[in-house]
Design a protein around this motif. Sequence first.
Motif, PDB file in Angstrom:
ATOM      1  N   THR A 200     -25.424  13.755 112.107  1.00  0.00           N
ATOM      2  CA  THR A 200     -25.571  15.081 112.693  1.00  0.00           C
ATOM      3  C   THR A 200     -24.178  15.589 113.030  1.00  0.00           C
ATOM      4  N   ASP A 201     -23.798  16.737 112.485  1.00  0.00           N
ATOM      5  CA  ASP A 201     -22.429  17.231 112.611  1.00  0.00           C
ATOM      6  C   ASP A 201     -22.377  18.498 113.467  1.00  0.00           C
ATOM      7  N   VAL A 202     -21.488  18.500 114.455  1.00  0.00           N
ATOM      8  CA  VAL A 202     -21.330  19.610 115.383  1.00  0.00           C
ATOM      9  C   VAL A 202     -19.846  19.928 115.495  1.00  0.00           C
ATOM     10  N   LEU A 203     -19.477  21.181 115.309  1.00  0.00           N
ATOM     11  CA  LEU A 203     -18.064  21.548 115.426  1.00  0.00           C
ATOM     12  C   LEU A 203     -17.584  21.430 116.863  1.00  0.00           C
ATOM     13  N   TYR A 204     -18.356  22.005 117.785  1.00  0.00           N
ATOM     14  CA  TYR A 204     -17.961  21.999 119.202  1.00  0.00           C
ATOM     15  C   TYR A 204     -19.232  21.923 120.036  1.00  0.00           C
ATOM     16  N   ARG A 205     -19.338  20.935 120.904  1.00  0.00           N
ATOM     17  CA  ARG A 205     -20.470  20.839 121.834  1.00  0.00           C
ATOM     18  C   ARG A 205     -20.016  21.242 123.225  1.00  0.00           C
ATOM     19  N   GLN A 206     -20.653  22.267 123.776  1.00  0.00           N
ATOM     20  CA  GLN A 206     -20.427  22.680 125.148  1.00  0.00           C
ATOM     21  C   GLN A 206     -21.440  21.983 126.051  1.00  0.00           C
ATOM     22  N   THR A 207     -20.980  21.566 127.239  1.00  0.00           N
ATOM     23  CA  THR A 207     -21.859  20.918 128.209  1.00  0.00           C
ATOM     24  C   THR A 207     -21.730  21.631 129.545  1.00  0.00           C
ATOM     25  N   ALA A 208     -22.835  22.170 130.029  1.00  0.00           N
ATOM     26  CA  ALA A 208     -22.845  22.916 131.284  1.00  0.00           C
ATOM     27  C   ALA A 208     -22.885  21.971 132.471  1.00  0.00           C
ATOM     28  N   THR A 209     -22.566  22.498 133.658  1.00  0.00           N
ATOM     29  CA  THR A 209     -22.581  21.670 134.867  1.00  0.00           C
ATOM     30  C   THR A 209     -23.954  21.083 135.131  1.00  0.00           C
ATOM     31  N   GLY A 210     -25.012  21.767 134.685  1.00  0.00           N
ATOM     32  CA  GLY A 210     -26.363  21.246 134.875  1.00  0.00           C
ATOM     33  C   GLY A 210     -26.764  20.223 133.838  1.00  0.00           C
ATOM     34  N   GLY A 211     -25.890  19.970 132.862  1.00  0.00           N
ATOM     35  CA  GLY A 211     -26.165  18.959 131.854  1.00  0.00           C
ATOM     36  C   GLY A 211     -26.667  19.503 130.536  1.00  0.00           C
ATOM     37  N   GLY A 212     -27.028  20.782 130.466  1.00  0.00           N
ATOM     38  CA  GLY A 212     -27.471  21.346 129.207  1.00  0.00           C
ATOM     39  C   GLY A 212     -26.330  21.470 128.209  1.00  0.00           C
ATOM     40  N   THR A 213     -26.654  21.371 126.924  1.00  0.00           N
ATOM     41  CA  THR A 213     -25.623  21.431 125.888  1.00  0.00           C
ATOM     42  C   THR A 213     -25.908  22.572 124.915  1.00  0.00           C
ATOM     43  N   THR A 214     -24.835  23.103 124.337  1.00  0.00           N
ATOM     44  CA  THR A 214     -24.913  24.110 123.287  1.00  0.00           C
ATOM     45  C   THR A 214     -24.056  23.635 122.131  1.00  0.00           C
ATOM     46  N   ASP A 215     -24.642  23.524 120.953  1.00  0.00           N
ATOM     47  CA  ASP A 215     -23.922  23.042 119.785  1.00  0.00           C
ATOM     48  C   ASP A 215     -23.498  24.201 118.897  1.00  0.00           C
ATOM     49  N   LEU A 216     -22.200  24.297 118.648  1.00  0.00           N
ATOM     50  CA  LEU A 216     -21.651  25.306 117.755  1.00  0.00           C
ATOM     51  C   LEU A 216     -21.471  24.661 116.386  1.00  0.00           C
TER      52      LEU A 216
END
Length: 269
Positions: A200-216
């Motif tokens: 599984t390939d992700v350029l940039y993974r953002q992680t919020a203070t609440g633990g949620g992630t957003t994969d770019l």
Amino acid sequence: VLRGGTGQHSTGIDAWISAAGTLVTDNDIFAGPSTDGRSHGIEVGSTMTIDGNRINADPARTGFCTRPTGFCAGIASESSTTTITNNVVFGPGGPRSAAVLLGEFEVPAGAVIVNGNLLDGGGSGPGSIPTDSAAIVVTIGTCTTCGFVGEVGRIRNNILLGGDNTNRYGVLEAPSAGRAMRAQALENNIFFFATATGRTDVLYRQTATGGGTTDLTTAAMLNALTLPAAAANLTVDPLVDAATWHLMTGSPAIDAGTPNPEGGIIVRD
């Protein structure tokens, strides 16, 4: 040639009180094998310039990191003030590996410049449980003086390769629970993942203070970032010679860098 020995924690170079002017250049540096600890090529918590080195570049001479939680890295910056330029860096073998780990622990990090490097996440491939590898990991500890949202790493003109583990990242935000950590700048880098099954390939993974992630996962998503400020990043094969790490004829990285006021234009032939 510098190689860490065998131990719970093994590093090629450990630097905690190095001062301005300290230069590490043109070495072959290897992490040693560790047992439930950390394997790093270079671990720095002070001030250093790391230029033109080959770090964990030979898998046969690089130690294996068995640690199932924290990342082992080619270069681990722990609240340092560091300039990292013109290096070829691989993460060690293991379930969680990174070419460069940029962290803030106990005290705030200083300026960290990552410019003109080839960074490969390394790793040991898929295992019985999902494994992670990343060209760059940004992280923050639970220290009371670091704050809860941090920034570290001005990342420009690099080739970022995700490595070989199950989950492959160009840049991965991996903060402690309840905190956030991001890069400061992300410009004119090339992101690339070699074709492999079961990844599984992700350029940039953002992680919020609440633990949620957003994969770019696309260049458009990546370059739309404002935190960190991002621009002109590409998602193409950089055409790097596998033996010498030089750019081959026709490489999209040729003349594609940005002038960097923190160190000039980095040129790789």
